[in-house]
Motif scaffolding. Sequence first.
Motif, PDB file in Angstrom:
ATOM      1  N   GLN A  81      63.297 -14.120  33.180  1.00 18.89           N
ATOM      2  CA  GLN A  81      62.366 -13.353  32.360  1.00 18.89           C
ATOM      3  C   GLN A  81      62.582 -11.853  32.551  1.00 18.89           C
ATOM      4  OE1 GLN A  81      57.830 -13.996  31.657  1.00 18.89           O
ATOM      5  NE2 GLN A  81      58.043 -12.898  33.582  1.00 18.89           N
ATOM      6  N   THR A  82      62.739 -11.433  33.786  1.00 14.61           N
ATOM      7  CA  THR A  82      62.962 -10.013  34.076  1.00 14.61           C
ATOM      8  C   THR A  82      64.228  -9.518  33.393  1.00 14.61           C
ATOM      9  OG1 THR A  82      61.796 -10.181  36.174  1.00 14.61           O
ATOM     10  CG2 THR A  82      63.312  -8.325  35.929  1.00 14.61           C
ATOM     11  N   MET A  83      65.292 -10.311  33.469  1.00 14.57           N
ATOM     12  CA  MET A  83      66.543  -9.907  32.820  1.00 14.57           C
ATOM     13  C   MET A  83      66.371  -9.826  31.306  1.00 14.57           C
ATOM     14  SD  MET A  83      69.622 -11.654  35.014  1.00 14.57           S
ATOM     15  CE  MET A  83      68.951 -13.292  35.224  1.00 14.57           C
ATOM     16  N   LEU A  84      65.667 -10.791  30.720  1.00 12.19           N
ATOM     17  CA  LEU A  84      65.451 -10.770  29.271  1.00 12.19           C
ATOM     18  C   LEU A  84      64.612  -9.563  28.852  1.00 12.19           C
ATOM     19  CD1 LEU A  84      64.805 -14.548  28.547  1.00 12.19           C
ATOM     20  CD2 LEU A  84      66.778 -13.192  27.810  1.00 12.19           C
ATOM     21  N   ILE A  85      63.577  -9.266  29.617  1.00  8.91           N
ATOM     22  CA  ILE A  85      62.727  -8.110  29.306  1.00  8.91           C
ATOM     23  C   ILE A  85      63.546  -6.828  29.368  1.00  8.91           C
ATOM     24  CG2 ILE A  85      60.822  -6.681  30.160  1.00  8.91           C
ATOM     25  CD1 ILE A  85      59.478  -9.351  31.053  1.00  8.91           C
ATOM     26  N   ASN A  86      64.304  -6.675  30.440  1.00  3.76           N
ATOM     27  CA  ASN A  86      65.083  -5.446  30.614  1.00  3.76           C
ATOM     28  C   ASN A  86      66.193  -5.315  29.583  1.00  3.76           C
ATOM     29  OD1 ASN A  86      63.510  -4.687  32.793  1.00  3.76           O
ATOM     30  ND2 ASN A  86      64.909  -5.547  34.302  1.00  3.76           N
ATOM     31  N   ASN A 134      66.569  -6.755  26.656  1.00  4.42           N
ATOM     32  CA  ASN A 134      66.112  -6.681  25.264  1.00  4.42           C
ATOM     33  C   ASN A 134      65.052  -5.611  25.047  1.00  4.42           C
ATOM     34  OD1 ASN A 134      67.712  -8.892  24.158  1.00  4.42           O
ATOM     35  ND2 ASN A 134      66.486 -10.184  25.496  1.00  4.42           N
ATOM     36  N   HIS A 135      64.759  -4.848  26.091  1.00  8.48           N
ATOM     37  CA  HIS A 135      63.769  -3.763  26.011  1.00  8.48           C
ATOM     38  C   HIS A 135      62.448  -4.269  25.428  1.00  8.48           C
ATOM     39  CE1 HIS A 135      67.097  -1.115  26.970  1.00  8.48           C
ATOM     40  NE2 HIS A 135      67.774  -1.664  25.980  1.00  8.48           N
ATOM     41  N   LEU A 136      61.978  -5.383  25.969  1.00 11.52           N
ATOM     42  CA  LEU A 136      60.751  -5.992  25.455  1.00 11.52           C
ATOM     43  C   LEU A 136      59.521  -5.289  26.018  1.00 11.52           C
ATOM     44  CD1 LEU A 136      61.674  -9.773  25.821  1.00 11.52           C
ATOM     45  CD2 LEU A 136      61.905  -8.318  23.799  1.00 11.52           C
ATOM     46  N   SER A 137      58.537  -5.128  25.176  1.00 13.90           N
ATOM     47  CA  SER A 137      57.249  -4.584  25.595  1.00 13.90           C
ATOM     48  C   SER A 137      56.275  -5.742  25.736  1.00 13.90           C
ATOM     49  CB  SER A 137      56.713  -3.599  24.554  1.00 13.90           C
ATOM     50  OG  SER A 137      55.348  -3.312  24.821  1.00 13.90           O
ATOM     51  N   MET A 138      55.622  -5.828  26.874  1.00 12.79           N
ATOM     52  CA  MET A 138      54.667  -6.908  27.077  1.00 12.79           C
ATOM     53  C   MET A 138      53.371  -6.670  26.302  1.00 12.79           C
ATOM     54  SD  MET A 138      56.730  -8.734  28.567  1.00 12.79           S
ATOM     55  CE  MET A 138      55.699 -10.021  28.021  1.00 12.79           C
ATOM     56  N   LEU A 139      53.289  -5.554  25.608  1.00 13.30           N
ATOM     57  CA  LEU A 139      52.151  -5.305  24.722  1.00 13.30           C
ATOM     58  C   LEU A 139      52.406  -5.866  23.327  1.00 13.30           C
ATOM     59  CD1 LEU A 139      51.377  -1.614  25.751  1.00 13.30           C
ATOM     60  CD2 LEU A 139      50.273  -3.709  26.553  1.00 13.30           C
ATOM     61  N   ASP A 140      53.657  -6.208  23.053  1.00 12.00           N
ATOM     62  CA  ASP A 140      54.055  -6.721  21.742  1.00 12.00           C
ATOM     63  C   ASP A 140      53.858  -8.239  21.700  1.00 12.00           C
ATOM     64  OD1 ASP A 140      55.301  -7.520  19.403  1.00 12.00           O
ATOM     65  OD2 ASP A 140      57.228  -6.578  19.866  1.00 12.00           O
ATOM     66  N   PRO A 141      52.984  -8.726  20.812  1.00 15.49           N
ATOM     67  CA  PRO A 141      52.758 -10.178  20.721  1.00 15.49           C
ATOM     68  C   PRO A 141      54.036 -10.966  20.419  1.00 15.49           C
ATOM     69  CG  PRO A 141      51.080  -8.993  19.480  1.00 15.49           C
ATOM     70  CD  PRO A 141      52.108  -7.982  19.907  1.00 15.49           C
ATOM     71  N   LYS A 142      54.957 -10.382  19.648  1.00 10.82           N
ATOM     72  CA  LYS A 142      56.213 -11.080  19.343  1.00 10.82           C
ATOM     73  C   LYS A 142      57.066 -11.236  20.599  1.00 10.82           C
ATOM     74  CE  LYS A 142      56.481  -9.781  14.497  1.00 10.82           C
ATOM     75  NZ  LYS A 142      57.223  -9.046  13.476  1.00 10.82           N
ATOM     76  N   LYS A 155      55.893 -11.434  23.667  1.00  7.32           N
ATOM     77  CA  LYS A 155      55.226 -12.456  24.483  1.00  7.32           C
ATOM     78  C   LYS A 155      55.549 -13.854  23.968  1.00  7.32           C
ATOM     79  CE  LYS A 155      51.256  -9.784  26.073  1.00  7.32           C
ATOM     80  NZ  LYS A 155      49.794  -9.711  26.083  1.00  7.32           N
ATOM     81  N   GLN A 156      55.529 -14.021  22.654  1.00  6.99           N
ATOM     82  CA  GLN A 156      55.842 -15.318  22.055  1.00  6.99           C
ATOM     83  C   GLN A 156      57.289 -15.711  22.351  1.00  6.99           C
ATOM     84  OE1 GLN A 156      53.834 -17.554  20.675  1.00  6.99           O
ATOM     85  NE2 GLN A 156      55.559 -18.940  20.439  1.00  6.99           N
ATOM     86  N   PHE A 157      58.201 -14.756  22.232  1.00  6.51           N
ATOM     87  CA  PHE A 157      59.610 -14.993  22.528  1.00  6.51           C
ATOM     88  C   PHE A 157      59.770 -15.478  23.971  1.00  6.51           C
ATOM     89  CE2 PHE A 157      63.426 -13.134  24.518  1.00  6.51           C
ATOM     90  CZ  PHE A 157      64.409 -13.850  23.851  1.00  6.51           C
ATOM     91  N   LEU A 158      59.123 -14.795  24.907  1.00  7.69           N
ATOM     92  CA  LEU A 158      59.248 -15.179  26.314  1.00  7.69           C
ATOM     93  C   LEU A 158      58.613 -16.539  26.590  1.00  7.69           C
ATOM     94  CD1 LEU A 158      58.679 -11.763  28.081  1.00  7.69           C
ATOM     95  CD2 LEU A 158      60.813 -13.061  27.929  1.00  7.69           C
TER      96      LEU A 158
END
Length: 96
Positions: A53-58, A60-68, A70-73
């Motif tokens: 999860q950490t690697m995917l967030i970093n 893909n520059h994911l924001s945990m405030l973005d519902p999309k 969160k859904q992806f993760l």
Amino acid sequence: MTETFNPQANTVFCRKYQQELPKMPHPPFPNKKGQELQETVSEKAWKEWLEQQTMLINENHLSMLDPKAKQFLTEQRDKFLDNEDYERAQGWTPES
């Protein structure tokens, strides 16, 4: 009344590894889904997911405030834990 040690109380049948393994000491979320995960996912599998999860967030520059995001993760987590194809971070290869 004395408490007897029950080793199975500290294990779960892990849905990822399909075997009895030590369980997470606490649910990962304070809700029904967290309880379900604690009852079906080993501590080992959960720690591995958190690394992914950490690697995917970093990456893909994911924001945990973005519902999309969160859904992806959530989708990737379920695929990872169910041994289905999931999106891996670029350059990541599973340990041999």
